[in-house]
Write a protein that holds these residues in place. Structure first.
Motif, PDB file in Angstrom:
ATOM      1  N   ASP A   1       1.892   9.392   3.093  1.00 35.70           N
ATOM      2  CA  ASP A   1       2.257   9.520   4.505  1.00 35.70           C
ATOM      3  C   ASP A   1       1.577   8.426   5.328  1.00 35.70           C
ATOM      4  O   ASP A   1       2.155   7.911   6.120  1.00 35.70           O
ATOM      5  N   ALA A   2       0.198   8.309   5.424  1.00 39.53           N
ATOM      6  CA  ALA A   2      -0.345   7.304   6.143  1.00 39.53           C
ATOM      7  C   ALA A   2       0.072   5.869   5.903  1.00 39.53           C
ATOM      8  O   ALA A   2       0.136   5.241   6.622  1.00 39.53           O
ATOM      9  N   ALA A   3       0.135   5.496   4.639  1.00 41.90           N
ATOM     10  CA  ALA A   3       0.528   4.096   4.192  1.00 41.90           C
ATOM     11  C   ALA A   3       1.872   3.960   4.664  1.00 41.90           C
ATOM     12  O   ALA A   3       2.294   2.904   5.349  1.00 41.90           O
ATOM     13  N   THR A   4       2.766   5.017   4.741  1.00 39.59           N
ATOM     14  CA  THR A   4       3.992   4.664   5.467  1.00 39.59           C
ATOM     15  C   THR A   4       3.975   4.565   6.966  1.00 39.59           C
ATOM     16  O   THR A   4       4.573   3.667   7.521  1.00 39.59           O
TER      17      THR A   4
ATOM     18  N   ARG B   1       0.737  -1.085   0.111  1.00 40.20           N
ATOM     19  CA  ARG B   1      -0.206  -0.020   0.076  1.00 40.20           C
ATOM     20  C   ARG B   1       0.823   1.055  -0.005  1.00 40.20           C
ATOM     21  O   ARG B   1       0.421   2.352  -0.718  1.00 40.20           O
ATOM     22  N   GLU B   2       2.005   1.030   0.452  1.00 45.48           N
ATOM     23  CA  GLU B   2       2.964   2.397   0.687  1.00 45.48           C
ATOM     24  C   GLU B   2       3.432   2.585  -0.817  1.00 45.48           C
ATOM     25  O   GLU B   2       3.367   3.741  -1.218  1.00 45.48           O
ATOM     26  N   LEU B   3       3.731   1.529  -1.473  1.00 48.83           N
ATOM     27  CA  LEU B   3       4.336   1.685  -2.914  1.00 48.83           C
ATOM     28  C   LEU B   3       3.349   2.256  -3.778  1.00 48.83           C
ATOM     29  O   LEU B   3       3.468   3.280  -4.585  1.00 48.83           O
ATOM     30  N   GLU B   4       2.122   1.922  -3.420  1.00 50.22           N
ATOM     31  CA  GLU B   4       0.717   2.255  -4.259  1.00 50.22           C
ATOM     32  C   GLU B   4       0.726   3.789  -4.159  1.00 50.22           C
ATOM     33  O   GLU B   4       0.601   4.535  -5.094  1.00 50.22           O
ATOM     34  N   ALA B   5       0.813   4.143  -2.760  1.00 51.65           N
ATOM     35  CA  ALA B   5       0.476   5.376  -2.413  1.00 51.65           C
ATOM     36  C   ALA B   5       1.767   6.445  -3.010  1.00 51.65           C
ATOM     37  O   ALA B   5       1.420   7.553  -3.494  1.00 51.65           O
ATOM     38  N   GLN B   6       2.750   5.795  -2.838  1.00 48.78           N
ATOM     39  CA  GLN B   6       3.980   6.650  -3.576  1.00 48.78           C
ATOM     40  C   GLN B   6       3.742   6.847  -5.101  1.00 48.78           C
ATOM     41  O   GLN B   6       4.149   7.985  -5.617  1.00 48.78           O
ATOM     42  N   ASP B   7       3.388   5.883  -5.724  1.00 46.93           N
ATOM     43  CA  ASP B   7       3.127   5.851  -7.183  1.00 46.93           C
ATOM     44  C   ASP B   7       2.159   6.882  -7.384  1.00 46.93           C
ATOM     45  O   ASP B   7       2.262   7.863  -8.446  1.00 46.93           O
ATOM     46  N   ASN B   8       1.039   6.817  -6.751  1.00 47.83           N
ATOM     47  CA  ASN B   8       0.142   7.734  -6.849  1.00 47.83           C
ATOM     48  C   ASN B   8       0.379   9.095  -6.597  1.00 47.83           C
ATOM     49  O   ASN B   8      -0.089   9.828  -7.512  1.00 47.83           O
ATOM     50  N   LEU B   9       1.206   9.565  -5.773  1.00 51.01           N
ATOM     51  CA  LEU B   9       1.674  10.720  -5.503  1.00 51.01           C
ATOM     52  C   LEU B   9       2.562  11.397  -6.526  1.00 51.01           C
ATOM     53  O   LEU B   9       2.478  12.480  -6.833  1.00 51.01           O
TER      54      LEU B   9
ATOM     55  N   GLU C   1      -3.901  15.793  -1.014  1.00 55.59           N
ATOM     56  CA  GLU C   1      -4.656  14.351  -0.925  1.00 55.59           C
ATOM     57  C   GLU C   1      -3.745  13.277  -1.031  1.00 55.59           C
ATOM     58  O   GLU C   1      -3.565  12.286  -0.342  1.00 55.59           O
ATOM     59  N   ALA C   2      -2.991  13.259  -2.259  1.00 56.97           N
ATOM     60  CA  ALA C   2      -2.252  12.086  -2.631  1.00 56.97           C
ATOM     61  C   ALA C   2      -1.051  11.978  -1.504  1.00 56.97           C
ATOM     62  O   ALA C   2      -0.328  10.936  -1.302  1.00 56.97           O
ATOM     63  N   ARG C   3      -0.471  13.273  -1.343  1.00 56.22           N
ATOM     64  CA  ARG C   3       0.486  13.123  -0.236  1.00 56.22           C
ATOM     65  C   ARG C   3       0.388  12.542   1.256  1.00 56.22           C
ATOM     66  O   ARG C   3       0.963  11.917   1.673  1.00 56.22           O
TER      67      ARG C   3
END
Length: 451
Positions: free
Chosen positions: A213-216, A180-188, A207-209
């Protein structure tokens, strides 16, 4: 010449008178002349015989010459005077007391459900004699036991450590968090490039950032959980949990004790003397329930006169008897001496403990005792009882010196039965003392020792 008339004889006159009397009243003159007093004849005979006897003795017997001689020596038996010590018997009075007495009281507040004994019943140590309502105590005990079970389970989990399946579960959660962290980073990154191109607004970028941060943060949290599971509980955690278990155990014991206190038990074996409550009564803490006295041991308190204070000690022999038990006597020893005296009677108390006393000897009964007290006198001598003579208020003995008896007044210190103890400063060991033949003996009388 003048004739002189001569009066007739007396007898003729009597004869003439008798002739004039009737025949039945006339007296025989011969009979009257023979009448002479017999007692006068006896006296004359005795007097004449005595005179004749004296006269003959005075003529035959020679004169007796008398000489003054003293009485013959009196035969006596003597014994040798011996010094010695002894004890004298002192009569004491006392009273029987219970060796143990206890008033059983309530230790909790509650209603009396049952009283299991009555006055006079025999009880044994630990026997339940009364039961109080224990509903509240039972509920408190159940709650404490449940809390203890919970704390013990927590401690067991800490002591065993994390199970392998838990570690595998935590690892899977960590892998998911990383994805989920990788996905959130890619989306950011995609949102950031589109925002630069102006395709997306700045709000979407924020919002993407935030999502990245929440996934991390979630990944880091699961990583820490996995590390803790892999490392196991610390020593401090185990000790803290052990403390919680101990506290829960104390609560359980307290609850058990509270429920036990709802049952009143006898402290020792004995007899119920009195009962203070009945079924249905409400009692509070320290209210009396029963009074029990021991029948296995009794204490006898004897009164010692003030004159014997200091002479009575622990271990001295004493003979006991009771008027209520005519056939009972027991010899025992003094258990303790009470170090104070009664202000009114000036008497000191001593205690005699009786284990397994005779049946029928009860608290409150009177006791008579005979105490053997050593005679604390110097220069004392022991003699047979026959050697002592009493004249008025004096006690006398007779010593023999040569063939003379010397009278000495003595003090009788102790009566020992067949022997007596005396004291006199003039007596010495080895002197001969009259033991038989002293009745009527006087001072300085001549005696003859026959033994």
């Amino acid at each position: 010449m003048k004739s002189i008339d001569t009066p007739p004889p007396q007898s003729s006159i009597l004869d003439s008178k008798s002739k004039n009397l009737p025949p039945e009243k006339q007296q025989n003159p011969h009979k009257k002349s023979n009448k002479f007093p017999g007692w006068l004849i006896v006296i004359l005979l005795l007097g004449g015989g005595a005179t004749l006897w004296r006269f003959s003795n005075s003529q035959v017997l020679p004169p007796v010459q008398t000489t003054s001689q003293g009485p013959p020596p009196r035969a006596v038996e003597v014994v040798e005077l011996k010094s010695g010590t002894a004890t004298r018997q002192v009569k004491l009075l006392g009273q029987v007391e219970a060796g143990e007495i206890a008033t059983l009281s309530s230790q909790v507040n509650g209603r009396v459900e049952r009283v299991l004994v009555k006055e006079g019943d025999r009880v044994t140590a630990g026997m339940t004699v009364a039961i109080l309502d224990d509903a509240d105590a039972s509920l408190a005990l159940a709650e404490a036991q449940a809390r203890l079970a919970q704390e013990k389970g927590n401690l067991a989990r800490l002591q065993v450590g994390t199970r392998p399946e838990i570690i595998a579960q935590r690892q899977a959660e960590l892998n998911t968090a990383r994805a989920r962290e990788l996905e959130a980073q890619d989306n950011l990154e995609r949102v950031a490039s589109l925002t630069v191109e102006g395709a997306l607004s700045q709000r979407v970028l924020v919002e993407a950032r935030t999502q990245a941060d929440a996934a991390t943060s979630e990944k880091l949290r699961i990583t820490a959980i996995l590390a803790e599971a892999q490392a196991g509980p610390t020593k401090e955690e185990i000790e803290a949990q052990q403390g919680l278990v101990a506290a829960a155990q104390a609560v359980v014991r307290q609850a058990e004790l509270a429920r036990q206190r709802s049952q009143v038990t006898a402290a020792f074996s004995g007899i119920v003397q009195s009962r203070s409550v009945n079924t249905g009564d409400y009692v509070e803490e320290s209210d009396p329930i029963l009074t029990i006295v021991s029948d296995r041991s009794l204490d006898i308190f004897l009164e010692v006169p003030e004159s014997l204070s200091g002479q009575v000690a622990t271990g001295m022999r004493v003979q006991l008897n009771a008027r209520a038990l005519a056939n009972w006597q027991q010899e025992t020893t003094i258990t303790a001496v009470i170090p104070t005296a009664d202000r009114a009677s000036r008497r000191q108390l001593v205690r005699v403990s009786l284990n397994n006393p005779p049946p029928g000897l009860l608290p409150g009964m009177a006791i008579q005792a005979s105490l053997a007290v050593p005679v604390d006198r110097a220069n004392t001598f022991i003699l047979p009882r026959d050697a002592l003579t009493r004249r008025g208020e004096q006690w006398l003995v007779f010593t023999v010196n040569g063939n003379q008896a010397q009278q000495l007044e003595v003090e009788m210190v102790a009566d020992l039965g067949q022997e007596i103890m005396i004291v006199n400063p003039e007596l010495e060991a080895g002197q001969a003392v009259v033991v038989r033949g002293g009745d009527g003996l006087t001072d300085n009388a001549t005696v003859k020792v026959v033994n």
